[in-house]
Design an enzyme around this catalytic site. Structure first.
Site, PDB file in Angstrom:
ATOM      1  N   PHE A  63       0.798  -1.219   0.000  1.00  0.00           N
ATOM      2  CA  PHE A  63       0.000   0.000   0.000  1.00  0.00           C
ATOM      3  C   PHE A  63       0.835   1.275   0.000  1.00  0.00           C
ATOM      4  O   PHE A  63       0.299   2.364   0.063  1.00  0.00           O
ATOM      5  CB  PHE A  63      -0.953   0.007   1.202  1.00  0.00           C
ATOM      6  CG  PHE A  63      -1.858  -1.188   1.231  1.00  0.00           C
ATOM      7  CD1 PHE A  63      -2.791  -1.381   0.235  1.00  0.00           C
ATOM      8  CD2 PHE A  63      -1.757  -2.138   2.240  1.00  0.00           C
ATOM      9  CE1 PHE A  63      -3.626  -2.483   0.242  1.00  0.00           C
ATOM     10  CE2 PHE A  63      -2.582  -3.245   2.259  1.00  0.00           C
ATOM     11  CZ  PHE A  63      -3.526  -3.419   1.252  1.00  0.00           C
ATOM     12  N   GLY A  64       2.165   1.153  -0.087  1.00  0.00           N
ATOM     13  CA  GLY A  64       2.966   2.367  -0.150  1.00  0.00           C
ATOM     14  C   GLY A  64       4.367   2.186   0.383  1.00  0.00           C
ATOM     15  O   GLY A  64       4.698   1.173   0.988  1.00  0.00           O
ATOM     16  N   VAL A  65       5.201   3.195   0.107  1.00  0.00           N
ATOM     17  CA  VAL A  65       6.574   3.198   0.594  1.00  0.00           C
ATOM     18  C   VAL A  65       6.646   4.110   1.815  1.00  0.00           C
ATOM     19  O   VAL A  65       5.963   5.128   1.882  1.00  0.00           O
ATOM     20  CB  VAL A  65       7.553   3.660  -0.513  1.00  0.00           C
ATOM     21  CG1 VAL A  65       7.204   5.043  -1.018  1.00  0.00           C
ATOM     22  CG2 VAL A  65       8.994   3.609  -0.041  1.00  0.00           C
ATOM     23  N   ASP A 176      -5.283  -7.365   9.988  1.00  0.00           N
ATOM     24  CA  ASP A 176      -3.932  -7.755   9.568  1.00  0.00           C
ATOM     25  C   ASP A 176      -2.951  -7.659  10.729  1.00  0.00           C
ATOM     26  O   ASP A 176      -1.820  -7.186  10.569  1.00  0.00           O
ATOM     27  CB  ASP A 176      -3.451  -6.901   8.397  1.00  0.00           C
ATOM     28  CG  ASP A 176      -2.281  -7.554   7.651  1.00  0.00           C
ATOM     29  OD1 ASP A 176      -2.110  -8.793   7.789  1.00  0.00           O
ATOM     30  OD2 ASP A 176      -1.559  -6.841   6.927  1.00  0.00           O
TER      31      ASP A 176
END
EC number: 2.7.11.22
Length: 358
Positions: A63-65, A176
């Site tokens: 979902f992203g860095v 999660d």
């Protein structure tokens, strides 16, 4: 990685009306549409990424860095998470909207805090500035030589349950939970992070996505393909985390959903009409050729923990989600009141940052 030069006149985000409409084309649920609309006003005054100096990359996920960055004005170190937009034609990914919404609303010592939304040069460059924390629990356990002491384990699980209880009390399921998504500060505080899959839920329960939770931490009802599930799926993950902290090994390392379910049955026994009546109505239950294995073998994996520790672990890892203990009830378990007492977070061990500088 080159540092972004600071603009003398600090940039602000000025989202045009047509850009707002483009973002809102995303097929959000009604509540999420309303929430994103409410963000338009704060966005009009949010800061530019030029206000931050990127130091190094912490990690990059689905979902992203995430970067370690420094606020040029205050010199505060933050975690700067860039939202992935590559495949998005109609605005911000729904997962990111949910993560922003949840983190803006949840305020708890054991949940990572979002500080602000930061924009890059255009609407497709959006960041979340969050508190920077030195370690994730999975990475930390891989590098430390000694296992946590019983009093330290108790502190970690108590903090985790405090955060989970607060989430569930506020009608949020994380979906999660795993050691890689738990952060650990150098003041001995555990914080739940990565809310990209988190969802608000209500009563009555409605169908939700089945493909959630990392396989090794996934509750049996999810493995059996149910769409109607409760916060009990997070509790199963907490049980897996508890076991992992005790042993420094992942409890159930299945290679597939079928293999994971098989490992669960071998360790905890097969369900019966009495122990889990709803099991036989779950979509994939009929495909399992259940051999009669009535015994719970969990104790054999943890012969040295106290009876109360085992009892709590067993209640967290109850096959039947309706009988699984809640986070609030788990916090009242005798395990937390027997000796050794939970260690004061300020007395918890600390280590140099485990983030790799890349």
């Amino acid at each position: 990685m080159s540092n972004i030069q600071e603009n003398e006149n600090k940039e602000t985000c000025n989202i045009k009306e047509n850009e707002n409409k483009e973002i809102l084309k995303e097929n959000f649920k009604n509540k999420e549409k309303q929430y994103f609309s409410s963000l338009r006003s704060p966005y009009s005054a949010c800061r530019s990424v030029d206000c931050f100096k990127k130091l190094y990359t912490i990690n990059e996920g689905a979902f992203g860095v995430v970067y370690c960055a420094q606020d040029k004005e205050t010199e505060e170190i933050v975690a700067l998470k860039k939202i992935k937009m590559e495949r998005e034609r109609e605005g911000i990914p729904i997962t990111s909207v949910r993560e922003i919404k949840v983190l803006m609303e949840l305020k708890h010592d054991n949940i990572v805090q979002i500080k602000e939304i930061v924009l890059g040069k255009n609407i497709n460059s959006i960041f979340m500035a969050m508190e920077f924390i030195d370690h994730d629990l999975r990475g930390l356990m891989e590098v430390i030589k000694k296992p946590f002491l019983p009093s330290e384990i108790k502190t970690l699980i108590q903090q985790l349950l405090n955060g989970v209880s607060y989430m569930h009390d506020n009608w949020v399921i994380h979906r999660d939970l795993k050691t890689a998504n738990l952060l650990y500060t150098n003041k001995g505080v555990l914080k739940i992070a990565d809310f990209g899959l988190a969802r608000e839920y209500g009563s009555p329960l409605k169908p939700l996505s089945k493909g959630v939770v990392t396989l090794w931490y996934r509750a049996p009802e999810l493995l059996l393909d149910t769409e109607i599930y409760t916060p009990a799926i997070d509790i199963w993950s907490v049980g897996c985390i508890f076991a992992e902290i005790i042993s420094k090994e992942v409890l159930l390392q299945g290679s597939s959903e079928i293999d994971q379910m098989d490992k669960i049955f071998k360790l905890f026994g097969t369900p019966t009409e009495k122990s889990w009546p709803a099991f036989f109505k779950l979509p994939l239950a009929k495909y399992f050729n259940l051999t009669d294995q009535p015994y719970n073998n969990l104790k054999s994996k943890f012969p040295h923990i106290t009876d109360n520790a085992f009892d709590l672990l067993n209640k967290l890892l109850e096959l039947n989600p309706e009988a699984r203990i809640s986070a609030s009830d788990a916090l009242k378990h005798p395990y937390f009141f027997e000796n050794p007492q939970p260690r004061d977070p300020l007395l918890m061990p600390t280590w140099p940052s485990s983030h790799k500088k890349t």
